[in-house]
Design a protein around this motif. Structure first.
Motif, PDB file in Angstrom:
ATOM      1  N   SER A   1       0.817  -1.224   0.000  1.00 45.09           N
ATOM      2  CA  SER A   1       0.000   0.000   0.000  1.00 45.09           C
ATOM      3  C   SER A   1       0.843   1.263   0.000  1.00 45.09           C
ATOM      4  O   SER A   1       0.366   2.330  -0.384  1.00 45.09           O
ATOM      5  CB  SER A   1      -0.935   0.010   1.208  1.00 45.09           C
TER       6      SER A   1
ATOM      7  N   ARG B   1       1.280   3.470  -5.795  1.00 43.83           N
ATOM      8  CA  ARG B   1       0.916   2.533  -4.732  1.00 43.83           C
ATOM      9  C   ARG B   1       0.158   1.355  -5.328  1.00 43.83           C
ATOM     10  O   ARG B   1      -0.324   1.420  -6.449  1.00 43.83           O
ATOM     11  CB  ARG B   1       0.059   3.230  -3.681  1.00 43.83           C
TER      12      ARG B   1
ATOM     13  N   ASP C   1      -3.102  -0.653  -4.517  1.00 42.59           N
ATOM     14  CA  ASP C   1      -4.321  -0.604  -3.708  1.00 42.59           C
ATOM     15  C   ASP C   1      -4.946  -1.990  -3.716  1.00 42.59           C
ATOM     16  O   ASP C   1      -5.468  -2.442  -4.743  1.00 42.59           O
ATOM     17  CB  ASP C   1      -5.271   0.438  -4.283  1.00 42.59           C
ATOM     18  N   CYS C   2      -4.866  -2.676  -2.582  1.00 44.63           N
ATOM     19  CA  CYS C   2      -5.339  -4.053  -2.515  1.00 44.63           C
ATOM     20  C   CYS C   2      -5.753  -4.397  -1.094  1.00 44.63           C
ATOM     21  O   CYS C   2      -5.357  -3.728  -0.148  1.00 44.63           O
ATOM     22  CB  CYS C   2      -4.242  -4.994  -2.992  1.00 44.63           C
TER      23      CYS C   2
ATOM     24  N   GLY D   1      -2.915  -4.778   1.557  1.00 47.66           N
ATOM     25  CA  GLY D   1      -1.972  -3.677   1.381  1.00 47.66           C
ATOM     26  C   GLY D   1      -0.935  -3.557   2.466  1.00 47.66           C
ATOM     27  O   GLY D   1       0.128  -2.976   2.252  1.00 47.66           O
TER      28      GLY D   1
ATOM     29  N   GLU E   1      -3.970 -10.008  -3.497  1.00 44.94           N
ATOM     30  CA  GLU E   1      -5.392 -10.174  -3.821  1.00 44.94           C
ATOM     31  C   GLU E   1      -5.643 -11.675  -3.861  1.00 44.94           C
ATOM     32  O   GLU E   1      -4.697 -12.472  -3.855  1.00 44.94           O
ATOM     33  CB  GLU E   1      -5.717  -9.577  -5.199  1.00 44.94           C
TER      34      GLU E   1
ATOM     35  N   ARG F   1      -5.908  -1.681  -8.945  1.00 41.97           N
ATOM     36  CA  ARG F   1      -5.772  -0.229  -8.763  1.00 41.97           C
ATOM     37  C   ARG F   1      -4.354   0.143  -8.357  1.00 41.97           C
ATOM     38  O   ARG F   1      -3.804  -0.430  -7.428  1.00 41.97           O
ATOM     39  CB  ARG F   1      -6.744   0.270  -7.708  1.00 41.97           C
TER      40      ARG F   1
ATOM     41  N   PRO G   1      -2.928   3.653  -7.331  1.00 37.71           N
ATOM     42  CA  PRO G   1      -3.018   5.098  -7.090  1.00 37.71           C
ATOM     43  C   PRO G   1      -1.677   5.768  -7.403  1.00 37.71           C
ATOM     44  O   PRO G   1      -0.613   5.237  -7.070  1.00 37.71           O
ATOM     45  CB  PRO G   1      -3.353   5.198  -5.603  1.00 37.71           C
TER      46      PRO G   1
ATOM     47  N   ALA H   1      -6.207   7.180  -9.457  1.00 36.14           N
ATOM     48  CA  ALA H   1      -5.639   5.844  -9.654  1.00 36.14           C
ATOM     49  C   ALA H   1      -5.726   5.407 -11.115  1.00 36.14           C
ATOM     50  O   ALA H   1      -6.719   5.659 -11.795  1.00 36.14           O
ATOM     51  CB  ALA H   1      -6.359   4.818  -8.782  1.00 36.14           C
TER      52      ALA H   1
END
Length: 190
Positions: free
Chosen positions: A42, A58, A60-61, A64, A82, A112, A114, A168
């Protein structure tokens, strides 16, 4: 569930097979002192731009807070970020790549990333499907998120593209029906 060095080895094996099949024109892993990796997914990575600024990317998960398995200073693996998904994070001569390794049909189809840019920089969508990092005052491209490529374990292409959502870059990979593992490659270079 795969974890630790076993999970990192499985992700590396999948990514290596696909990169080898793609050929010698792929950006090579290389230690780059201008790239700074955080410990957690993250928190991401800070990569250089051509004008000496930095781009913060970053991951995004849900996992993170997961730390990377660091294999070398220029190579780390985020295992299980994930469902059925790992990220092999490479430092390259001019930036970073976030090889997303999808191990099964339960994995998400969107990922994602970001992005935070320094003042005076902006993302601009390109006809190729990637994004340029543009210096607003001079109109110069100082970095680039190349359009993603994606391949399954049979080396067949799998559709992948980007959309921009707020701050993102979202990589979409409709991988259902592909031969797993599937590898997708977000690549940033200055």
């Amino acid at each position: 569930m795969r974890h630790g060095r076993d999970g990192a080895a499985a992700a590396m094996n999948a990514a290596s097979r696909v990169l080898t099949a793609r050929g010698k024109h792929e950006p090579q892993e290389l230690d780059n002192p201008d790239v700074t990796w955080a410990a957690r997914a993250s928190e991401g990575v800070w990569a250089p731009t051509k004008d000496g600024q930095r781009v913060h990317i970053r991951i995004d998960c849900p996992a993170g807070d997961r730390t990377a398995t660091v294999l070398r200073p220029s190579l780390r693996v985020f295992v299980g970020i994930e469902v059925d998904t790992d990220i092999v994070a490479q430092t390259t001569q001019n930036g970073v790549r976030l090889l997303t390794v999808i191990h099964g049909s339960n994995a998400p189809t969107e990922f994602r990333f970001p992005v935070r840019l320094a003042d005076g920089l902006a993302l601009e969508a390109m006809p190729s499907g990637g994004f340029d990092v543009v210096h607003m005052r001079y109109g110069a491209t100082v970095g680039r998120f190349y359009s993603p490529w994606c391949s399954d374990s049979m080396f067949l292409p799998v559709k992948a593209d980007y959309v921009f959502d707020g701050s993102a870059i979202v990589m979409r990979v409709p991988h259902h029906g592909a031969a797993y593992p599937v590898v997708a490659d977000p690549l940033y270079a200055r």
